[in-house]
Write an enzyme that holds these catalytic residues in place. Structure first.
Site, PDB file in Angstrom:
ATOM      1  N   TYR B  97       5.061  23.157 -21.434  1.00 35.36           N
ATOM      2  CA  TYR B  97       4.215  23.044 -22.771  1.00 35.36           C
ATOM      3  C   TYR B  97       4.873  24.477 -23.855  1.00 35.36           C
ATOM      4  O   TYR B  97       5.073  24.358 -24.920  1.00 35.36           O
ATOM      5  CB  TYR B  97       3.070  23.099 -22.629  1.00 35.36           C
ATOM      6  CG  TYR B  97       2.412  21.492 -22.269  1.00 35.36           C
ATOM      7  CD1 TYR B  97       2.648  20.575 -23.095  1.00 35.36           C
ATOM      8  CD2 TYR B  97       1.885  21.360 -21.117  1.00 35.36           C
ATOM      9  CE1 TYR B  97       2.456  19.371 -22.768  1.00 35.36           C
ATOM     10  CE2 TYR B  97       1.503  20.370 -20.837  1.00 35.36           C
ATOM     11  CZ  TYR B  97       1.823  19.086 -21.664  1.00 35.36           C
ATOM     12  OH  TYR B  97       1.321  17.760 -21.359  1.00 35.36           O
ATOM     13  N   GLU B 196       1.925  10.134   6.285  1.00 38.31           N
ATOM     14  CA  GLU B 196       2.476   9.603   4.701  1.00 38.31           C
ATOM     15  C   GLU B 196       1.337   9.307   4.061  1.00 38.31           C
ATOM     16  O   GLU B 196       0.934   9.888   2.934  1.00 38.31           O
ATOM     17  CB  GLU B 196       3.347   8.403   4.889  1.00 38.31           C
ATOM     18  CG  GLU B 196       3.822   8.272   3.080  1.00 38.31           C
ATOM     19  CD  GLU B 196       4.727   6.964   3.136  1.00 38.31           C
ATOM     20  OE1 GLU B 196       5.350   6.587   4.298  1.00 38.31           O
ATOM     21  OE2 GLU B 196       5.089   6.527   2.044  1.00 38.31           O
ATOM     22  N   ASP B 248       5.227   4.762   6.556  1.00 40.38           N
ATOM     23  CA  ASP B 248       5.326   3.310   6.573  1.00 40.38           C
ATOM     24  C   ASP B 248       6.892   3.234   6.857  1.00 40.38           C
ATOM     25  O   ASP B 248       7.734   3.866   6.960  1.00 40.38           O
ATOM     26  CB  ASP B 248       5.271   3.144   4.834  1.00 40.38           C
ATOM     27  CG  ASP B 248       3.951   2.931   4.368  1.00 40.38           C
ATOM     28  OD1 ASP B 248       2.842   2.908   5.147  1.00 40.38           O
ATOM     29  OD2 ASP B 248       3.861   3.028   2.936  1.00 40.38           O
TER      30      ASP B 248
END
Lengths: 660, 363
Positions: B97, B196, B248
């Site tokens: 920013y 995970e 996964d």
């Protein structure tokens, strides 16, 4: 096909007319060999039944299409009438909803008007009109005609058509309310009157009520008229849809060249046609028949045909048997005959295509109008035809969609059956990637910010079906379209290349003008030293001789500027040439020297030195929106924005004049 | 100002000096940076991790993008210098920013500024913490019988047992886990299980897996942040805890494991700090999908692409990974960790994990 033949024949027999069906009309869609056979079996059915069964053939197969077809027939009719009388067309098309699914369509022209006694025939009898007997380039060969619309109106709403026509300024207009006796294909005048009509000096207005549906988009009345305006830049078309008014202004005051009627060419004749021609011929000998009723048949050719067919040249045409006629047809194909005359065609012409496109597509502010191509006339099966191609690129045209294809046959837009059309097929087989458009898997319709226009003009445009929505895949026609497309595409590629080169240079400008000074300043600030000089870095990054042209157009004049900057590491001494018509020059400063096709300046520039030329030029919009600039005496690989001086610079440019 | 920070400033100034001299001598300013793709990572035998190789790319002002990046680099250098001088720090997002005020030097996306910070780390061989730049809080969590001291914002050492002193969501990993901030005090566990997904982490917590199997549970939260990976490495090296990764069963999860064990391609310059080469993958593997008959989803086109890319990724060139990746391509299926719930909520803690951990001789 079979059904159509049957009923088409039948619709005439009740009214006592000969079953002889107008030639070009029918030839375009059927093998008359079969026609003769089928004619025997035709049964009597009413016109309305004929209509009902053949809606798809006549363009009334859906409510949306019905509206478009009605407008199309009216507009074709109006344009043909105006051009016939050499009047610049002023057309008004109005559509208004009167009830659910029911619309009032009014089409008005400033044509010569129709005398009262002909009004019922023109609007109330199917297939009436001279053009069905002529071989010529006309819009009319493409549909059932305005009487079909009157018929459809009557079948769907039961309301009669109102026709208003006036033939001279001082005359009153004839008002006729007309319906059709569908059983006998006969016009029936419901009511007639003489009224005052001041809107136009002469002209015709047709009002019909039909069932339909009004849509927007690619297949809409608006789109049909927009496309009509593109290829008929001599017409002014006003369209009022539900109170909204669109005006397509005239882009030229030049009427298209009048089309000429020609006799059939032996290469294109089929057995059925020949049999009829023989039957009706007034010639007493077959050789005279051949010479007088066909084009390009000399005494010698007639003799050759007869001997190849093993027929006595003196035989009476009426005595020729079907077998002999077959032999004649075969013989005609074997004998060498000159191609048919092509001066009967009336192409739009490159200049007017560009004008028409510009007139209608300005809203997209395209960055480039590819110079349109009008190919030389060519011939298929004895029919002359001519292909024209135009292309528009860039601006606000959508970038990630398939290009828009504008198809036209004899100045009539084709909105349906794009996928079945020879025009589309020709476009699909061009390798567009090499010309700068996207094309997935190297075939198919290309994608990119472009519009492609293709116009096929012919005395007989071959259609894929009776509906006449797509041009048939005739090899000769595809070939011609292909050549036209590629010619345009080459221009497009050049333009895109030029733009890419310019973009690269624009990037470099941004670097040297905006970023390098900042980098110099900031780095000096961080290391705490004075800001270093940047000239050498700049010329290293650019390494070009930059030539730029900008122009603004207002009221018949261009305010233009040529800027040259030497962004090379060494100084440059060279000549700059600008292609300008001498009579267009209002003022140029510095003046330069007249040379070849324009003006020459001798320049000597130090690294990062620039040079400016201001010009005031007279011309029409588009004339100097871009300028051909050339350089000589400098290594061309460094030059951006100018081409090497061409060898023919000193030759005067051949002026292209449009001849009427 | 720390000595590290002073030296960091010096090496940042070197970059500016090079650019200044390029212009002063009439050259096109440029910067050399290692190529950051999988084609330029090499195995570092000493550390057992993958690091950038010797291919360098040039970022030059000759191209528009390069010119803008050089200008941004200068602005960023200047900004970092000021921060160090004023003893401030900022988040990567704050700096993004702040760049709004850098005129032509501003960034158009935070990815651009993050990536430039990484470039500077690579060129100067300092870490972004030395530049006073820190990531957003990532909030990875730990639950298990391990006790640490964390220096809090008041500068006071706070002792925390990650099983008894925390709620159900565990101890939250701060962005700085270096020794001066986090130190290990006590431990009563046999291994770390890095997980995970949050759902599976919570399942193991609820089932009391940490106590039953003497495990430290760590939630990776997808592709793990630097501090998470750093903490894992420290537990592995300093406490000799074996690390087991549980994700996964899909190509993206394989990459999570690769970045934990071998180093991420994006941060290969820091692999020796961040990667845990001895970490092992427990599942879900393609073989698990078959052996445990797990509910699956079809691989989509992107999954297949990713698997194929992994076949040519140097980090996956082991017999285990090649066969697993090929097997997944063959069955064309993937499965989530939570697919194990097919056999009941306790299956994962009672059957699956104990079976697999025994296979790996962890328990």
């Amino acid at each position: 096909m079979v059904l159509f033949l049957n009923v088409l024949g039948a619709c005439f027999s009740p009214c006592g007319r000969n079953v002889y069906i107008s030639m070009p009309y029918v030839q375009t869609m059927l093998n008359e060999n079969i026609a003769e056979v089928l004619a025997e079996r035709q049964k009597e059915i009413s016109v309305s039944e004929f209509f009902e069964r053949n809606k798809h053939v006549l363009g009334f197969d859906s409510p949306v299409k019905s509206l478009i077809t009605a407008v199309k027939e009216g507009v074709d009719n109006a344009l043909d009438a105006c051009e016939e009388a050499e009047i610049l067309p002023d057309l008004t098309v109005e559509i208004r909803k009167v009830e659910r699914n029911e619309y009032l369509i009014a089409i008005q022209d400033n044509g010569p008007g129709i005398v009262k006694r002909n009004i019922p025939k023109v609007f109330g009898q199917l297939l009436y009109g001279s053009r069905f007997h002529a071989i010529r380039q006309s819009r009319g060969q493409q549909g059932i005609g305005i009487s079909g619309v009157v018929m459809y109106s009557q079948l769907t709403t039961g309301r009669p058509a109102r026709i208003l026509s006036k033939t001279a300024k001082k005359m009153a207009a004839n008002e006729v309310f007309l319906s059709i006796d569908t059983k006998h294909n006969r016009p029936e005048v419901v009511k007639e009157d003489v009224v005052l009509w001041d809107e136009t000096e002469h002209g015709t207005r047709v009002e019909v009520y039909i069932k339909g549906r009004l849509l927007k988009g690619r297949q809409s009345v608006y789109e049909y008229l927009r496309r009509t305006a593109i290829v008929n830049p001599h017409a002014r078309i006003i369209y009022e849809e539900e109170g909204k008014k669109y005006i397509f202004e005239r882009a030229t005051d030049k009427l298209p060249k009048k089309t000429v009627e020609i006799r059939p060419h032996p290469y294109g004749v089929e057995l059925g046609t020949l049999l009829k021609m023989l039957k009706h011929s007034k010639n007493r000998q077959i050789n005279a028949f051949l010479m007088n009723e066909f084009s390009r048949v000399s005494a010698r050719v007639a003799e050759d045909i007869c001997s190849a067919a093993e027929i006595d040249p003196k035989k009476k045409p009426k005595e020729i048997s079907t077998d002999e006629a077959k032999k004649l047809v075969n013989a005609m194909k074997k004998v060498k005959i000159m191609a048919p005359p092509s001066d009967c065609l009336s192409p739009i012409g490159a200049h007017l295509i560009k004008k028409g496109l510009r007139n209608v597509l300005d809203e997209y502010s395209p960055e480039y109008y590819v110079p349109p191509i009008t190919r030389e006339p060519a011939v298929y099966s004895g029919n002359p035809f001519q292909v024209e191609v135009g292309m528009v690129y860039g601006g606000n045209l959508p970038k990630d969609q398939q290009v828009e294809i504008l198809r036209f046959a004899n100045r009539v837009p084709l909105l349906y059956q794009q996928g079945a059309c020879a025009i589309t097929h020709a476009i699909e087989r061009v390798k567009w990637k090499q010309y700068g458009l996207e094309q997935r898997s190297g075939k198919g319709i290309p994608a990119g910010p472009a519009i492609i226009l293709v116009h096929v003009a012919s005395t007989r445009v071959p259609f894929t079906s009776e509906a006449k929505e797509a041009v048939a895949d005739i090899p000769e026609i595809i070939e011609e379209i292909d050549k036209g497309l590629k010619e345009c595409a080459r221009h497009l590629r050049l333009h895109i290349k030029k733009q890419e080169k310019k973009k690269k240079v624009r990037d470099k400008f941004e670097i040297v003008q905006k970023i390098i000074p900042e980098i110099a300043k900031k780095s000096a600030e961080i290391v705490g030293k004075p800001v270093p000089p940047i000239d050498k870095t700049i010329t290293k990054i650019m390494g070009v001789l930059w030539v730029d042209y900008e122009s603004k157009y207002a009221k018949g004049a261009f305010d233009a500027k040529i800027t040259v900057i030497n962004y090379m590491e060494k100084k440059a001494k060279f000549s700059l040439y600008a292609e300008i018509e001498k009579e267009d020059i209002a003022s140029i400063s510095p003046e330069g020297t007249p040379d070849g096709r324009g003006i020459r300046w001798e320049l000597k520039l130090e690294p990062t030195e620039s040079f400016e030329i201001s010009l005031k030029l007279r011309g029409e919009r588009g004339d100097y929106s871009d300028m051909e600039l050339y350089t000589d005496g400098v290594n061309q690989v460094h030059v951006v924005g100018a081409e090497p001086l061409p060898g023919d610079w000193t030759l005067e440019k051949t002026k292209i004049v449009e001849v009427n | 100002m720390s000595a590290e920070s002073l030296n960091a400033v010096k090496s940042l100034e070197e970059i500016a000096k090079k650019i200044y001299e390029d212009i002063d001598k009439g050259r096109i300013p440029s910067m050399d940076i290692p190529v950051r793709t999988k084609n330029n990572i090499v195995f570092d035998i000493k550390h057992g991790v993958w690091k950038y190789g010797k291919s360098f790319g040039q970022r030059s002002a000759k191209k528009l993008d390069g010119a803008y990046m050089l200008l941004r680099t200068l602005y960023m250098l200047d900004f970092i210098k000021d921060m160090i001088r004023e003893n401030k720090s900022s988040t990567l997002r704050e700096m993004y920013y702040i760049s709004e005020g850098w005129k032509e030097g501003k960034f158009h996306a935070q990815d651009e500024s993050n990536s430039l910070v990484e470039d500077l780390e690579i060129i100067t061989r300092y870490m972004r913490e030395d530049f006073k730049l820190r990531p957003e809080e990532d909030g990875a969590r730990v639950i298990g019988n391990i006790t640490i001291d964390e220096v809090n914002r008041k500068g006071i050492k706070k002792r925390i047992n990650c099983r008894d002193d925390v709620g159900d969501s565990g101890y939250t990993v701060p962005y700085n886990v270096e020794k001066e901030k986090v130190s290990f005090v006590d431990l009563d566990a046999d291994f770390v299980l890095a997980i995970e997904t949050g759902g599976m982490f919570d399942r193991l917590v609820e089932n009391g897996f940490d106590e039953k199997e003497r495990a430290v549970l760590l939630h990776l939260k997808g592709q793990p942040a630097r501090s998470t990976r750093r903490l894992l490495k420290r537990m592995n090296e300093e406490l000799n805890l074996p690390v087991v990764v549980f994700t996964d069963g899909d190509p993206w999860s394989f990459r999570i494991f690769a970045s934990v064990a071998y180093g991420a391609i994006k941060t290969a310059h820091l692999s020796e700090y961040l990667a845990t080469p001895t970490a092992e993958f427990i599942g879900v593997t393609a073989s698990d999908i078959l052996n445990y008959e797990l509910p699956t989803d079809k691989l989509n086109d992107r999954d297949v692409e990713a698997l194929k890319a992994e076949l040519s990724d140097p980090r996956f060139q082991t017999d285990f990974w090649i066969s697993e990746i090929k097997a997944m391509l063959e069955i064309k299926k993937k499965a989530e960790q939570q697919a194990l719930a097919k056999y009941g909520l306790n299956y994962v803690t009672d059957t699956y994990l104990p079976e697999k951990l025994q296979e790996m001789s962890i328990i």
